[in-house]
Every structure is written in structure tokens, then in C-alpha cells.
Write a protein that holds these residues in place. Structure first.
Motif, PDB file in Angstrom:
ATOM      1  N   PHE A  82       1.134   1.342  -4.500  1.00  0.00           N
ATOM      2  CA  PHE A  82      -0.069   2.112  -4.780  1.00  0.00           C
ATOM      3  C   PHE A  82       0.113   3.615  -4.646  1.00  0.00           C
ATOM      4  O   PHE A  82      -0.848   4.359  -4.760  1.00  0.00           O
ATOM      5  CB  PHE A  82      -1.220   1.641  -3.900  1.00  0.00           C
ATOM      6  CG  PHE A  82      -1.735   0.294  -4.294  1.00  0.00           C
ATOM      7  CD1 PHE A  82      -2.376   0.115  -5.505  1.00  0.00           C
ATOM      8  CD2 PHE A  82      -1.548  -0.800  -3.475  1.00  0.00           C
ATOM      9  CE1 PHE A  82      -2.839  -1.121  -5.882  1.00  0.00           C
ATOM     10  CE2 PHE A  82      -2.010  -2.041  -3.844  1.00  0.00           C
ATOM     11  CZ  PHE A  82      -2.655  -2.213  -5.050  1.00  0.00           C
ATOM     12  N   GLN A 106      -5.681   3.758  -5.134  1.00  0.00           N
ATOM     13  CA  GLN A 106      -4.976   3.429  -3.900  1.00  0.00           C
ATOM     14  C   GLN A 106      -5.954   2.948  -2.823  1.00  0.00           C
ATOM     15  O   GLN A 106      -6.732   3.729  -2.305  1.00  0.00           O
ATOM     16  CB  GLN A 106      -4.237   4.654  -3.399  1.00  0.00           C
ATOM     17  CG  GLN A 106      -3.381   4.383  -2.209  1.00  0.00           C
ATOM     18  CD  GLN A 106      -2.627   5.616  -1.805  1.00  0.00           C
ATOM     19  OE1 GLN A 106      -2.940   6.715  -2.230  1.00  0.00           O
ATOM     20  NE2 GLN A 106      -1.631   5.433  -0.987  1.00  0.00           N
ATOM     21  N   ASN A 157      -1.700   5.081  -8.442  1.00  0.00           N
ATOM     22  CA  ASN A 157      -2.007   6.002  -7.351  1.00  0.00           C
ATOM     23  C   ASN A 157      -3.469   6.462  -7.348  1.00  0.00           C
ATOM     24  O   ASN A 157      -3.950   6.929  -6.342  1.00  0.00           O
ATOM     25  CB  ASN A 157      -1.061   7.190  -7.369  1.00  0.00           C
ATOM     26  CG  ASN A 157      -1.135   7.969  -8.646  1.00  0.00           C
ATOM     27  OD1 ASN A 157      -1.767   7.549  -9.603  1.00  0.00           O
ATOM     28  ND2 ASN A 157      -0.471   9.099  -8.676  1.00  0.00           N
ATOM     29  N   GLN A 194       0.820  -1.213   0.000  1.00  0.00           N
ATOM     30  CA  GLN A 194       0.000   0.000   0.000  1.00  0.00           C
ATOM     31  C   GLN A 194       0.853   1.262   0.000  1.00  0.00           C
ATOM     32  O   GLN A 194       0.506   2.253  -0.639  1.00  0.00           O
ATOM     33  CB  GLN A 194      -0.893  -0.053   1.237  1.00  0.00           C
ATOM     34  CG  GLN A 194      -1.700   1.144   1.544  1.00  0.00           C
ATOM     35  CD  GLN A 194      -2.458   0.924   2.849  1.00  0.00           C
ATOM     36  OE1 GLN A 194      -2.955  -0.155   3.110  1.00  0.00           O
ATOM     37  NE2 GLN A 194      -2.525   1.948   3.663  1.00  0.00           N
TER      38      GLN A 194
END
Length: 169
Positions: free
Chosen positions: A21, A30, A27, A17
Motif C-alpha cells: 500500500f 493506504q 498508495n 500495509q
């Protein structure tokens, strides 16, 4: 799966994460995988394990990535505790209930972090921005929850009687 392996999976989700992401093009999708997995642990295992693992992963997240120690620790522990408590109240467990719990805990986690950061003067943004972010995160967490459900159902079986700190009988 033993609790230490569940903790390592949560830790891997946190690293994923925080690294994958945040890079383009991922992004804009996310998710908050730690929240999703903490709710899954509360659903498939128990409330106490979800709270303890949420507390530990939140502490790691605060120490490594955060600016305020204790914010994610407290929030993830509460997500684990309250999702486990709500799962115990409802006798009929289903995928729909799990999905709604992921959505609700996502909003609760985001607003709790917003409240803590605002109280301690770490964040000065409008509530509408936080609400927009929370709704977008709810959608992505719901999608990732549906994608991760078959794996969690296999890796976190409810019939195992593993408890924190116990060996296999």
C-alpha cells in the motif's frame, strides 16, 4: 483460530500495509490494517488478547519500520484495550457499532501517534494536515473494515474459548 495465527495474520497485515500500500497506484488508498484487525480482535475475541497482540505487532512495526521505538507499540496496545473495553460496555453488538469503533479508533490512533511524535520532536507538521490524513484514513479503514468483516467473522469466532497461552480443551 489460535492466538499465534491471529498474530501472524496481524503481522502479514502490517507487512502488506508497509509494502503493497505504499506503491503506486495503491498508495492513495493506504489503510491502516493493523488498527482495523486489532479492533476486530477486540470485538470477536477479548480485550486482553487485542491489547497483547497490538502491543507485539506495534513493537515489530516500531523496530522494523519506525524511528521512535514504542510509538506504535503504545498506540496499538491502547487501541486494543480501549476498543475491547468499549465493546464490553455495549451489550448490543452489531456491524454498525463495529464500524463506528473502527472509525473512532483510527482517529484516536492517528492523533495519539501525532501527539507522541510531536512530544518527542520527531514530527513538525500542522494539525490540519493530520486531521485531513485521519479523515481520509477513516474512510479507507471503514471500507476495508466492511470488506474484511466476513473473513474476520469466520476466522475469529466469538464462541471459541481460546486464551493467550492456553491449549485446546
Amino acid at each position: 483460530m489460535r492466538p499465534i495465527y491471529v498474530f501472524l495474520v496481524l503481522l502479514f497485515a502490517m507487512i502488506l500495509q508497509a509494502t503493497l500500500f505504499v506503491q503506486k497506484p495503491f498508495n492513495w488508498v493506504q489503510p491502516s490494517l493493523t488498527v482495523v484487525l486489532t479492533v476486530f480482535i477486540a470485538y470477536f475475541r477479548n480485550q486482553r488478547l487485542a491489547m497483547v497482540l497490538g502491543l507485539m505487532v506495534g513493537l515489530v512495526q516500531d523496530v522494523v519500520y519506525g524511528t521512535l521505538i514504542g510509538m506504535h507499540t503504545f498506540s496499538l496496545a491502547l487501541v486494543g484495550y480501549f476498543s475491547g473495553a468499549l465493546f464490553r460496555v455495549f451489550l448490543n453488538r452489531s456491524l454498525i457499532m463495529l464500524l463506528f469503533m473502527v472509525l473512532g479508533m483510527t482517529v484516536g490512533y492517528e492523533f495519539l501517534n501525532y501527539g507522541i511524535a510531536t512530544i518527542f520532536g520527531r514530527l513538525r507538521i500542522d494539525l490540519l494536515v493530520v486531521l485531513t490524513h485521519a479523515v481520509r484514513l477513516m474512510i479507507f479503514n471503514g471500507i476495508y473494515g466492511l470488506l474484511l468483516y466476513p473473513f474476520a467473522e469466520r476466522w475469529l469466532p466469538a464462541n471459541e474459548d481460546w486464551r493467550l497461552g492456553e491449549e485446546q480443551r
